[in-house]
Scaffold this motif. Structure first.
Motif, PDB file in Angstrom:
ATOM      1  N   VAL A 182       0.864  -1.179   0.000  1.00 53.34           N
ATOM      2  CA  VAL A 182       0.000   0.000   0.000  1.00 53.34           C
ATOM      3  C   VAL A 182       0.901   1.229   0.000  1.00 53.34           C
ATOM      4  O   VAL A 182       1.779   1.354   0.859  1.00 53.34           O
ATOM      5  CB  VAL A 182      -0.923   0.006   1.234  1.00 53.34           C
ATOM      6  CG1 VAL A 182      -1.674   1.320   1.345  1.00 53.34           C
ATOM      7  CG2 VAL A 182      -1.901  -1.164   1.161  1.00 53.34           C
ATOM      8  N   SER A 209       1.159   4.243   4.030  1.00 53.22           N
ATOM      9  CA  SER A 209       1.928   3.261   3.268  1.00 53.22           C
ATOM     10  C   SER A 209       2.342   2.116   4.185  1.00 53.22           C
ATOM     11  O   SER A 209       2.693   2.335   5.341  1.00 53.22           O
ATOM     12  CB  SER A 209       3.190   3.887   2.657  1.00 53.22           C
ATOM     13  OG  SER A 209       2.867   4.943   1.768  1.00 53.22           O
ATOM     14  N   VAL A 264      -8.609  -1.596   0.793  1.00 57.65           N
ATOM     15  CA  VAL A 264      -7.558  -2.557   0.452  1.00 57.65           C
ATOM     16  C   VAL A 264      -8.160  -3.807  -0.189  1.00 57.65           C
ATOM     17  O   VAL A 264      -7.593  -4.387  -1.122  1.00 57.65           O
ATOM     18  CB  VAL A 264      -6.740  -2.919   1.707  1.00 57.65           C
ATOM     19  CG1 VAL A 264      -5.805  -4.084   1.421  1.00 57.65           C
ATOM     20  CG2 VAL A 264      -5.938  -1.710   2.188  1.00 57.65           C
ATOM     21  N   LEU A 309      -1.625   5.988   0.396  1.00 52.98           N
ATOM     22  CA  LEU A 309      -3.066   5.800   0.225  1.00 52.98           C
ATOM     23  C   LEU A 309      -3.856   6.901   0.928  1.00 52.98           C
ATOM     24  O   LEU A 309      -3.559   7.292   2.058  1.00 52.98           O
ATOM     25  CB  LEU A 309      -3.477   4.444   0.798  1.00 52.98           C
ATOM     26  CG  LEU A 309      -4.853   3.909   0.392  1.00 52.98           C
ATOM     27  CD1 LEU A 309      -4.864   3.573  -1.092  1.00 52.98           C
ATOM     28  CD2 LEU A 309      -5.213   2.679   1.210  1.00 52.98           C
ATOM     29  N   ARG A 311      -1.891   3.771  -4.146  1.00 56.73           N
ATOM     30  CA  ARG A 311      -1.960   2.479  -4.829  1.00 56.73           C
ATOM     31  C   ARG A 311      -2.057   1.327  -3.832  1.00 56.73           C
ATOM     32  O   ARG A 311      -1.479   1.381  -2.741  1.00 56.73           O
ATOM     33  CB  ARG A 311      -0.728   2.267  -5.706  1.00 56.73           C
ATOM     34  CG  ARG A 311      -0.524   3.300  -6.791  1.00 56.73           C
ATOM     35  CD  ARG A 311       0.535   2.847  -7.802  1.00 56.73           C
ATOM     36  NE  ARG A 311       1.756   2.386  -7.157  1.00 56.73           N
ATOM     37  CZ  ARG A 311       2.729   3.198  -6.766  1.00 56.73           C
ATOM     38  NH1 ARG A 311       2.601   4.510  -6.908  1.00 56.73           N
ATOM     39  NH2 ARG A 311       3.820   2.705  -6.214  1.00 56.73           N
ATOM     40  N   VAL A 312      -2.795   0.306  -4.244  1.00 51.21           N
ATOM     41  CA  VAL A 312      -2.846  -0.972  -3.533  1.00 51.21           C
ATOM     42  C   VAL A 312      -2.413  -2.030  -4.530  1.00 51.21           C
ATOM     43  O   VAL A 312      -3.080  -2.250  -5.537  1.00 51.21           O
ATOM     44  CB  VAL A 312      -4.251  -1.278  -3.005  1.00 51.21           C
ATOM     45  CG1 VAL A 312      -4.262  -2.649  -2.314  1.00 51.21           C
ATOM     46  CG2 VAL A 312      -4.727  -0.198  -2.037  1.00 51.21           C
TER      47      VAL A 312
END
Length: 204
Positions: free
Chosen positions: A5, A22, A48, A8, A58-59
Motif C-alpha cells: 500500500v 503506506s 484494500v 493511500l 496504490r494498492v
C-alpha cells in the motif's frame, strides 16, 4: 504474494478520513491496525479489499488474493452450517470444508440452521468462511466481536496456522490476540480538513 500500500488516501461517505498511508504485508506476517473508533480502520480494510476505490495512492498485490470479513457475518440464516460453508467454497472454487468446521468447533453444529445459532456461533461460522476461500491474505475487521475467551483463542490459532502456511493477515482489533506481527497505529494518518470550495461570500 506481498501486499503493498503506497501513499493511500481514503474517504468514508465522501469525507476524507486517512491520507499518506503506506505499508507492506509479506507472506507469513500479520499487521494489526490500531486507532480510535471512527478513525477509518474499516474504510481502510474495505479499500484494500477492493470494495471501494481510494482517493489517491496504490494498492498492489490485492487482486484475487484477499478475503474480507467485516462486521456482518456473511451467512445465510435459512441454510445449515454445512450449506453455508459449501456455498462459499463453491464461490471461491475450493473443496473440503471439514478443516473449517474443525478449526472453529462447528462439527457438532454442521446440520443446524445458521439462523438458530447463538451470536458467538454465528461469528465463528462467519470466520470459518475464511478457511474455505483459499485466499492467501485475510482482511479482518474486529473479528472477535461476540466471541468468548475460548473462541478468541480458537480464532488466534486459525490465524497462526494460516500464517504458518504462508498466508498473511491484516486485522483491525482493539484486543491482544497474542499474534506475532507488527502494529500500525493509523491515528497519525488522519486526513486534514479540506477547505470549503463552494462557500458563498455573500453571507459574510
Amino acid at each position: 504474494m506481498t501486499l503493498t500500500v503506497t501513499d493511500l488516501a481514503i474517504a468514508r461517505g465522501g469525507v476524507p478520513v486517512l491520507e499518506g498511508l503506506s505499508f507492506t504485508l509479506a507472506p507469513g506476517r500479520a499487521l494489526i491496525l490500531r486507532g480510535p473508533n471512527g478513525i477509518g480502520k474499516t474504510t481502510l480494510l474495505r479499500t484494500v479489499a477492493g470494495l471501494q476505490p481510494p482517493l489517491a495512492g496504490r494498492v498492489e498485490g490485492a487482486e484475487e488474493t484477499i478475503a474480507y470479513a467485516g462486521h456482518a457475518d456473511g451467512i445465510k440464516p435459512p441454510l445449515t452450517v454445512t450449506e453455508n460453508l459449501k456455498f462459499w467454497a463453491q464461490v471461491f472454487g475450493t473443496g473440503d470444508i471439514a478443516p473449517a468446521l474443525k478449526a472453529f468447533a462447528l462439527t457438532d453444529l454442521a446440520d443446524r440452521q445458521a439462523g438458530n445459532l447463538s451470536a458467538g456461533q454465528k461469528r465463528r461460522l462467519g470466520l470459518a468462511r475464511m478457511l474455505v476461500t483459499g485466499r492467501p491474505i485475510w482482511a479482518l475487521d474486529e473479528p472477535t466481536v461476540s466471541l468468548d475467551r475460548d473462541s478468541v483463542a480458537m480464532f488466534a490459532a486459525a490465524v497462526r496456522a494460516h500464517l504458518g502456511q504462508g498466508g498473511a493477515a491484516l486485522i483491525a482489533t482493539h484486543i491482544d490476540l497474542g499474534l506475532e506481527g507488527e502494529v500500525l497505529d493509523v491515528g497519525p494518518y488522519k486526513a486534514r480538513p479540506r477547505p470549503v470550495e463552494d462557500f458563498d461570500g455573500g453571507f459574510l
